[in-house]
Design a protein around this motif. Structure first.
Motif, PDB file in Angstrom:
ATOM      1  N   VAL A   1       0.848  -1.191   0.000  1.00  0.00           N
ATOM      2  CA  VAL A   1       0.000   0.000   0.000  1.00  0.00           C
ATOM      3  C   VAL A   1       0.886   1.243   0.000  1.00  0.00           C
ATOM      4  N   GLU A   2       1.908   1.260   0.846  1.00  0.00           N
ATOM      5  CA  GLU A   2       2.842   2.391   0.888  1.00  0.00           C
ATOM      6  C   GLU A   2       3.561   2.543  -0.451  1.00  0.00           C
ATOM      7  N   TYR A   3       4.005   1.430  -1.021  1.00  0.00           N
ATOM      8  CA  TYR A   3       4.702   1.456  -2.298  1.00  0.00           C
ATOM      9  C   TYR A   3       3.796   2.060  -3.377  1.00  0.00           C
ATOM     10  N   ARG A   4       2.554   1.617  -3.415  1.00  0.00           N
ATOM     11  CA  ARG A   4       1.605   2.138  -4.408  1.00  0.00           C
ATOM     12  C   ARG A   4       1.390   3.643  -4.207  1.00  0.00           C
ATOM     13  N   PHE A   5       1.273   4.052  -2.968  1.00  0.00           N
ATOM     14  CA  PHE A   5       1.059   5.468  -2.662  1.00  0.00           C
ATOM     15  C   PHE A   5       2.203   6.332  -3.198  1.00  0.00           C
ATOM     16  N   TYR A   6       3.438   5.875  -3.008  1.00  0.00           N
ATOM     17  CA  TYR A   6       4.595   6.679  -3.405  1.00  0.00           C
ATOM     18  C   TYR A   6       4.909   6.592  -4.898  1.00  0.00           C
ATOM     19  N   THR A   7       4.541   5.474  -5.538  1.00  0.00           N
ATOM     20  CA  THR A   7       4.921   5.281  -6.941  1.00  0.00           C
ATOM     21  C   THR A   7       3.765   5.438  -7.918  1.00  0.00           C
ATOM     22  N   ASN A   8       2.548   5.317  -7.422  1.00  0.00           N
ATOM     23  CA  ASN A   8       1.341   5.325  -8.256  1.00  0.00           C
ATOM     24  C   ASN A   8       1.326   4.163  -9.247  1.00  0.00           C
ATOM     25  N   ILE A   9       2.043   3.100  -8.930  1.00  0.00           N
ATOM     26  CA  ILE A   9       2.036   1.876  -9.740  1.00  0.00           C
ATOM     27  C   ILE A   9       0.961   0.954  -9.173  1.00  0.00           C
ATOM     28  N   GLU A  10       0.166   0.356 -10.070  1.00  0.00           N
ATOM     29  CA  GLU A  10      -0.857  -0.597  -9.643  1.00  0.00           C
ATOM     30  C   GLU A  10      -0.176  -1.832  -9.061  1.00  0.00           C
ATOM     31  N   VAL A  11      -0.609  -2.261  -7.889  1.00  0.00           N
ATOM     32  CA  VAL A  11       0.004  -3.409  -7.218  1.00  0.00           C
ATOM     33  C   VAL A  11      -1.029  -4.514  -7.055  1.00  0.00           C
ATOM     34  N   ILE A  12      -0.616  -5.720  -7.415  1.00  0.00           N
ATOM     35  CA  ILE A  12      -1.428  -6.914  -7.223  1.00  0.00           C
ATOM     36  C   ILE A  12      -0.580  -7.910  -6.447  1.00  0.00           C
TER      37      ILE A  12
END
Length: 99
Positions: free
Chosen positions: A39-50
């Motif tokens: 969730v943190e990674y997605r927030f900072y990168t705006n990359i969709e995470v699955i």
């Protein structure tokens, strides 16, 4: 086009020492910590995470999907590995021209 990060959750849990240590006490807690990190990674990168967790050996398991704070969390069905789910998902995304 969107960028995606699709990971095999249990492989990451077993590869990252802090998550592996947590999983020895509670696999559920280790999954939750991994999802929080993603969730943190997605927030900072705006990359969709699955994040994909396989239920390969779980009797009666069906595909379960959750969206947690913008991160898709998938539990596969019985007899389906995370790897096979990820392969199909990547094919689907490519076919739909999302990647």
């Amino acid at each position: 086009m969107k960028e995606f990060l699709i990971i095999d959750g249990y492989n990451i849990i077993n590869a990252w020492p802090d998550l592996k240590e947590i999983s020895e006490r509670s696999l559920e807690e280790a999954r939750d910590v991994l999802v929080d990190k993603m969730v943190e990674y997605r927030f900072y990168t705006n990359i969709e995470v699955i994040v994909v967790f396989d239920a390969y050996r779980v009797d009666g398991a069906k595909v379960k999907r959750d969206r947690i704070k913008g991160v898709d969390v998938i539990f596969t069905k019985k007899n389906q590995t995370a790897d096979s789910y990820i392969e199909k998902k990547v094919e689907q995304l490519a076919k739909d021209k999302k990647i």
